[in-house]
Enzyme design. Structure first.
Site, mmCIF file in Angstrom:
data_model
loop_
_atom_site.group_PDB
_atom_site.id
_atom_site.type_symbol
_atom_site.label_atom_id
_atom_site.label_comp_id
_atom_site.label_asym_id
_atom_site.label_seq_id
_atom_site.Cartn_x
_atom_site.Cartn_y
_atom_site.Cartn_z
ATOM 1 N N TYR A 114 -5.293 -8.522 65.517
ATOM 2 C CA TYR A 114 -6.352 -8.194 64.475
ATOM 3 C C TYR A 114 -7.867 -9.304 64.139
ATOM 4 C CZ TYR A 114 -7.649 -8.441 59.030
ATOM 5 O OH TYR A 114 -7.518 -8.610 58.197
ATOM 6 N N HIS A 162 -9.893 -8.673 66.584
ATOM 7 C CA HIS A 162 -10.870 -6.990 66.811
ATOM 8 C C HIS A 162 -11.678 -6.609 67.030
ATOM 9 C CE1 HIS A 162 -10.820 -2.443 66.050
ATOM 10 N NE2 HIS A 162 -9.371 -2.327 66.889
#
Length: 105
Positions: free
Chosen positions: A73, A76
């Protein structure tokens, strides 16, 4: 194994409009639709009567399945782009990742 919580405490800079804050929160909430490892998102404003918030006004909580999912995450591209903008509007920030644990009475 269990889930992992990603907690971000924030204090927005003085002079940021409520509309800007609302837009940033909507952008943060939308990451759950863009980044697969992010399973859920919640947020709220400090309502404590203890006055121990140390200036933090907002709490953001994201749920992930593993610490590796948090790493995915964080790196990303959608998170990197959002975080650059979001963090630029903060006066204070604190991030904690933890695995919820229950205590048997």
């Amino acid at each position: 194994m269990g889930e992992v919580k990603h907690i971000l405490l924030a204090k927005f800079k003085d002079g940021i409009s409520q509309q800007q804050i609302d837009d940033l929160i909507k952008g943060y909430a939308n990451l759950v639709n863009l980044i697969e490892p992010m399973k859920s998102f919640q947020w709220g404003k400090d309502v404590s009567i203890e006055n121990l918030h140390q200036g933090f006004t907002h709490v953001f909580e994201s749920t992930f399945e593993t610490t590796e999912a948090i790493a995915a995450y964080i790196s990303h591209p959608n998170h990197v782009e959002f975080a650059t903008d979001f963090l630029g509007h903060l006066d204070k920030v604190l991030v904690i990742d933890y695995k919820p644990t229950s205590v048997d009475p």
